[in-house]
Design a protein around this motif. Structure first.
Motif, PDB file in Angstrom:
ATOM      1  N   ALA A   1       0.829  -1.202   0.000  1.00 25.96           N
ATOM      2  CA  ALA A   1       0.000   0.000   0.000  1.00 25.96           C
ATOM      3  C   ALA A   1       0.862   1.249   0.000  1.00 25.96           C
ATOM      4  O   ALA A   1       0.584   2.222  -0.712  1.00 25.96           O
ATOM      5  CB  ALA A   1      -0.932   0.002   1.212  1.00 25.96           C
ATOM      6  N   ASN A   2       1.920   1.220   0.804  1.00 31.12           N
ATOM      7  CA  ASN A   2       2.825   2.373   0.847  1.00 31.12           C
ATOM      8  C   ASN A   2       3.420   2.646  -0.529  1.00 31.12           C
ATOM      9  O   ASN A   2       3.521   3.800  -0.963  1.00 31.12           O
ATOM     10  CB  ASN A   2       3.956   2.119   1.845  1.00 31.12           C
ATOM     11  CG  ASN A   2       3.484   2.179   3.289  1.00 31.12           C
ATOM     12  OD1 ASN A   2       2.432   2.730   3.573  1.00 31.12           O
ATOM     13  ND2 ASN A   2       4.263   1.609   4.187  1.00 31.12           N
ATOM     14  N   LEU A   3       3.811   1.589  -1.223  1.00 28.31           N
ATOM     15  CA  LEU A   3       4.446   1.744  -2.528  1.00 28.31           C
ATOM     16  C   LEU A   3       3.461   2.321  -3.546  1.00 28.31           C
ATOM     17  O   LEU A   3       3.806   3.236  -4.307  1.00 28.31           O
ATOM     18  CB  LEU A   3       4.978   0.393  -3.015  1.00 28.31           C
ATOM     19  CG  LEU A   3       5.804   0.396  -4.300  1.00 28.31           C
ATOM     20  CD1 LEU A   3       6.978   1.353  -4.182  1.00 28.31           C
ATOM     21  CD2 LEU A   3       6.292  -1.009  -4.619  1.00 28.31           C
ATOM     22  N   VAL A   4       2.247   1.808  -3.546  1.00 31.28           N
ATOM     23  CA  VAL A   4       1.228   2.320  -4.468  1.00 31.28           C
ATOM     24  C   VAL A   4       0.965   3.798  -4.222  1.00 31.28           C
ATOM     25  O   VAL A   4       0.919   4.622  -5.150  1.00 31.28           O
ATOM     26  CB  VAL A   4      -0.084   1.516  -4.332  1.00 31.28           C
ATOM     27  CG1 VAL A   4      -1.219   2.204  -5.094  1.00 31.28           C
ATOM     28  CG2 VAL A   4       0.098   0.092  -4.826  1.00 31.28           C
ATOM     29  N   LEU A   5       0.801   4.156  -2.948  1.00 31.16           N
ATOM     30  CA  LEU A   5       0.469   5.537  -2.624  1.00 31.16           C
ATOM     31  C   LEU A   5       1.653   6.475  -2.822  1.00 31.16           C
ATOM     32  O   LEU A   5       1.476   7.644  -3.159  1.00 31.16           O
ATOM     33  CB  LEU A   5      -0.061   5.607  -1.188  1.00 31.16           C
ATOM     34  CG  LEU A   5      -1.400   4.885  -0.996  1.00 31.16           C
ATOM     35  CD1 LEU A   5      -1.780   4.795   0.467  1.00 31.16           C
ATOM     36  CD2 LEU A   5      -2.499   5.583  -1.780  1.00 31.16           C
ATOM     37  N   LEU A   6       2.870   5.967  -2.635  1.00 32.40           N
ATOM     38  CA  LEU A   6       4.056   6.773  -2.930  1.00 32.40           C
ATOM     39  C   LEU A   6       4.120   7.095  -4.423  1.00 32.40           C
ATOM     40  O   LEU A   6       4.474   8.212  -4.824  1.00 32.40           O
ATOM     41  CB  LEU A   6       5.322   6.025  -2.506  1.00 32.40           C
ATOM     42  CG  LEU A   6       5.691   6.102  -1.028  1.00 32.40           C
ATOM     43  CD1 LEU A   6       6.789   5.084  -0.706  1.00 32.40           C
ATOM     44  CD2 LEU A   6       6.167   7.504  -0.656  1.00 32.40           C
ATOM     45  N   ARG A   7       3.776   6.132  -5.247  1.00 32.61           N
ATOM     46  CA  ARG A   7       3.774   6.361  -6.692  1.00 32.61           C
ATOM     47  C   ARG A   7       2.745   7.428  -7.060  1.00 32.61           C
ATOM     48  O   ARG A   7       2.991   8.278  -7.922  1.00 32.61           O
ATOM     49  CB  ARG A   7       3.465   5.065  -7.434  1.00 32.61           C
ATOM     50  CG  ARG A   7       4.605   4.042  -7.408  1.00 32.61           C
ATOM     51  CD  ARG A   7       4.114   2.688  -7.888  1.00 32.61           C
ATOM     52  NE  ARG A   7       5.182   1.691  -7.906  1.00 32.61           N
ATOM     53  CZ  ARG A   7       4.960   0.382  -7.933  1.00 32.61           C
ATOM     54  NH1 ARG A   7       3.709  -0.086  -7.947  1.00 32.61           N
ATOM     55  NH2 ARG A   7       5.978  -0.462  -7.949  1.00 32.61           N
TER      56      ARG A   7
ATOM     57  N   HIS B   1      -8.643  11.276  -2.120  1.00 28.63           N
ATOM     58  CA  HIS B   1      -8.474  12.027  -3.357  1.00 28.63           C
ATOM     59  C   HIS B   1      -8.549  11.136  -4.582  1.00 28.63           C
ATOM     60  O   HIS B   1      -9.112  11.518  -5.621  1.00 28.63           O
ATOM     61  CB  HIS B   1      -7.137  12.783  -3.332  1.00 28.63           C
ATOM     62  CG  HIS B   1      -6.843  13.528  -4.590  1.00 28.63           C
ATOM     63  ND1 HIS B   1      -7.479  14.709  -4.925  1.00 28.63           N
ATOM     64  CD2 HIS B   1      -5.972  13.268  -5.627  1.00 28.63           C
ATOM     65  CE1 HIS B   1      -7.032  15.149  -6.095  1.00 28.63           C
ATOM     66  NE2 HIS B   1      -6.121  14.289  -6.530  1.00 28.63           N
ATOM     67  N   CYS B   2      -7.991   9.945  -4.470  1.00 28.89           N
ATOM     68  CA  CYS B   2      -7.955   9.002  -5.592  1.00 28.89           C
ATOM     69  C   CYS B   2      -9.183   8.114  -5.652  1.00 28.89           C
ATOM     70  O   CYS B   2      -9.335   7.309  -6.595  1.00 28.89           O
ATOM     71  CB  CYS B   2      -6.708   8.138  -5.509  1.00 28.89           C
ATOM     72  SG  CYS B   2      -5.149   9.061  -5.643  1.00 28.89           S
ATOM     73  N   GLY B   3     -10.055   8.223  -4.667  1.00 29.93           N
ATOM     74  CA  GLY B   3     -11.264   7.413  -4.630  1.00 29.93           C
ATOM     75  C   GLY B   3     -11.010   5.940  -4.432  1.00 29.93           C
ATOM     76  O   GLY B   3     -11.748   5.091  -4.949  1.00 29.93           O
ATOM     77  N   LEU B   4      -9.941   5.622  -3.664  1.00 30.64           N
ATOM     78  CA  LEU B   4      -9.575   4.220  -3.439  1.00 30.64           C
ATOM     79  C   LEU B   4     -10.072   3.744  -2.077  1.00 30.64           C
ATOM     80  O   LEU B   4      -9.863   4.414  -1.075  1.00 30.64           O
ATOM     81  CB  LEU B   4      -8.062   4.065  -3.500  1.00 30.64           C
ATOM     82  CG  LEU B   4      -7.393   4.373  -4.844  1.00 30.64           C
ATOM     83  CD1 LEU B   4      -5.877   4.321  -4.703  1.00 30.64           C
ATOM     84  CD2 LEU B   4      -7.863   3.390  -5.909  1.00 30.64           C
TER      85      LEU B   4
END
Length: 222
Positions: A162-168, A216-219
């Motif tokens: 999750a951290n990696l996805v959100l960092l991207r 913000h990303c609607g996730l």
């Protein structure tokens, strides 16, 4: 097969599958029967089955009867709960590390922080994520508390993807990277209360930013 050889094969299967899950090579929702997973790894089914049982205990996969293993997503609620727990556990680890962390341990942490700074300069978010994860694990190790370290590492495994996805998505760290050096300096100076407080606030600030990004990303999950 000897017990030691079997254990090694299980460990290898576990580490390979965990790496692929955390990196996103096996994305949330990926599902395959055990024979297919064993073929993917070039291994027999027995060590793969035992590795999957361990991954299920880690909260990374769900074992579905007659359908194999399914990679689990991590929900917004999961992230919030884990970050809240990490805020407490990592504060304890940082505070406990004061007076226990060796010069060698602190030097290793500083090396990781230097690598993180280089990654930011190069705008290499994935390299930064690896350094960030390594930093938190090293602080947990420096506490000298094996059970505390194991708990922290288990939660770090769950939120790494999750951290990696959100960092991207954010294209930058979700919280103040300078906090890391403040934590290490407090540990070096033996200021346990300061180390604990910076670690706690750092994790909670990261949580606040993560929640903003998800909204913000609607996730609802990643």
């Amino acid at each position: 097969m000897s017990t030691k050889a079997r254990s090694t094969r299980v460990d290898n299967a576990y580490e390979r599958l965990k790496t692929e899950i955390l990196s996103g090579q096996l994305p949330p929702g990926f599902q395959a029967p055990e024979p297919d997973i064993a073929t993917r790894l070039g291994m027999s089914r027995t060590p793969v089955r035992e590795a999957l049982i361990r991954l299920e205990a880690d909260g990374l996969v769900d074992l579905v009867p007659r359908r194999g293993a399914k990679v689990l997503p991590i929900s917004r609620q999961d992230i919030c709960e884990i970050y809240q727990i990490l805020a407490v556990l990592e504060a304890l680890a940082a505070g406990t590390a004061c007076g226990k962390a060796s010069d060698e341990a602190l030097a290793e942490i500083h090396c990781v922080l230097d690598g993180a700074d280089e990654a930011l300069e190069d705008q290499d978010i994935e390299a930064w994520a690896i350094c960030d994860d390594r930093f938190h694990r090293l602080v947990a190790r420096a506490s000298g508390n094996l059970r505390l370290r194991a708990e922290i590492e288990g939660f770090l495994d769950q939120v790494y993807r999750a951290n990696l996805v959100l960092l991207r998505l954010n294209k930058a760290p979700a919280s103040n990277a300078a906090d890391h050096r403040a934590i290490v300096e407090a540990i070096r100076e033996g200021k346990s209360d300061a180390a604990a407080e910076v670690a706690r606030v750092h994790r909670l600030n990261g949580l606040a930013r993560m929640k903003d990004l998800l909204q913000h990303c609607g996730l609802n999950h990643v």
